[in-house]
Design an enzyme around this catalytic site. Structure first.
Site, mmCIF file in Angstrom:
data_model
loop_
_atom_site.group_PDB
_atom_site.id
_atom_site.type_symbol
_atom_site.label_atom_id
_atom_site.label_comp_id
_atom_site.label_asym_id
_atom_site.label_seq_id
_atom_site.Cartn_x
_atom_site.Cartn_y
_atom_site.Cartn_z
ATOM 1 N N ARG A 115 22.506 15.729 -5.275
ATOM 2 C CA ARG A 115 22.959 13.717 -4.676
ATOM 3 C C ARG A 115 23.361 13.320 -5.962
ATOM 4 O O ARG A 115 22.644 13.674 -7.187
ATOM 5 C CB ARG A 115 20.978 13.684 -4.706
ATOM 6 N N ARG B 212 2.730 -10.236 6.559
ATOM 7 C CA ARG B 212 4.353 -10.390 6.851
ATOM 8 C C ARG B 212 4.401 -9.690 7.842
ATOM 9 O O ARG B 212 5.450 -9.384 9.195
ATOM 10 C CB ARG B 212 4.596 -9.889 5.680
ATOM 11 N N PRO C 155 0.790 -0.808 0.107
ATOM 12 C CA PRO C 155 -0.188 0.105 -0.274
ATOM 13 C C PRO C 155 1.032 1.472 -0.174
ATOM 14 O O PRO C 155 1.968 1.633 0.576
ATOM 15 C CB PRO C 155 -1.177 0.089 1.370
ATOM 16 N N GLU C 156 0.459 2.126 -0.398
ATOM 17 C CA GLU C 156 0.777 3.460 -0.743
ATOM 18 C C GLU C 156 0.168 4.285 -0.797
ATOM 19 O O GLU C 156 -1.217 4.615 -0.826
ATOM 20 C CB GLU C 156 1.475 3.565 -2.378
#
Length: 273
Positions: A154, A112, A2-3
């Site tokens: 970055r 999990r 789930p995002e």
DNA sequence: CTTCGTTCCTGGAAGC
DNA sequence: TGCTTCCAGGAACGAA
């Protein structure tokens, strides 16, 4: 996994089942998932409290009982929050049971068992993962100008930046691959090498794939279900995620599967540069 | 400061 | 067919 769109769909579907309901009883089958306070105190604090509001921030769900009592929930990989009638059969992988007034039961299920719950009483603890979240996709704060500052210096892959919850909140492996495909940008491209134009395209693409995920009630790739136990439909609209070896929907070229930023990654070597 | 590897966990797929 | 091995990944953590 789930995002943001899945968590938002859970929030929408769960809210009418729990708002203004009082917690009658709590049954903890896997104490490990209760991170705060000690599991033996968790139920004592919650029983008798009524749900005022259900909020979302990034991938976190926040059940507000009152301003000084909040239950912060993260579903991680396979967590699910599902409402059911109290006399209904216990769902599979049930880890915590909340019996509510109105003969409703809220189940926290998790295959999990990576999911977490923190019950915050009078701000007795801080949750860095929640407090340090970056801007929400779709917000005015999440702009190309903002992203330009983030990616500056970055050297790592742009995919890694998008997965970082402090850079932008709520994205996971599915929507990151989708946004990069939508924007035509290679996942492994060094973050600081993106042009202003590409960053602008990327912001628009993140917003677009998240908006589409919400509209399609989330992506059910394996286990995800919403607060009613219903699957999403966005898996039928994915450009690249889970489509390794299949033809690109834009150019027909075979999609490449690899690893970027430590995550399984699918992209089109022709459409993404 | 960034970046990278490790850890947690279980079900399902792949390999022999 | 049946066993073993590998892989999926969000976020915290430690190390470089």
């Amino acid at each position: 996994m789930p995002e943001l769109p899945e968590i938002e769909q859970v929030r929408k579907t769960l809210k009418p089942h729990i708002v203004n309901k009082m917690v009658k009883h709590v049954d903890i089958r896997l104490p490990r998932m209760i991170k705060h306070p000690a599991p033996e105190n968790f139920a004592d604090i919650l029983v008798g409290q009524s749900v005022r509001e259900l909020k979302r921030r990034g991938k976190y769900l926040i059940i507000e009982f009152n301003t000084n009592l909040r239950l912060v929930i993260h579903l991680r990989m396979t967590g699910a929050l599902v409402a059911a009638d109290s006399d209904a059969a216990e769902p599979p992988y049930a880890k915590v049971r909340f019996d509510l007034t109105g003969d409703k039961t809220l189940w926290f299920c998790d295959i999990r068992t990576f999911g977490t719950m923190h019950l915050i009483v009078n701000d007795d603890i801080s949750l860095p993962g929640l407090e340090k979240l970056g801007p929400e996709p779709g917000s005015s704060e999440f702009s190309a100008e903002y992203l330009e500052k983030i990616v500056k210096n970055r050297t790592g892959a742009i995919k890694g930046v998008l997965l970082n919850q402090e850079a932008v909140a709520g994205l996971g492996n599915i929507y990151v691959d989708e946004a990069l495909a939508q924007a035509g940008i290679l996942p492994q491209k060094p973050a600081r090498s993106l042009s202003r134009k590409e960053l602008k395209e990327l912001v628009a693409s993140v917003n677009k794939v998240i908006r589409q995920g919400i509209k399609n009630r989330g992506t059910t790739f394996r286990n995800y279900v919403d607060g009613n136990g219903t699957q999403g439909t966005n898996q039928h609209h994915l450009l690249v995620y889970g489509r390794k070896g299949q033809p690109c929907k834009k150019c027909g070229r075979e999609l490449i599967g690899t690893k970027v930023a430590g995550r399984g990654t699918t992209y089109c070597a022709n459409c993404q540069r």
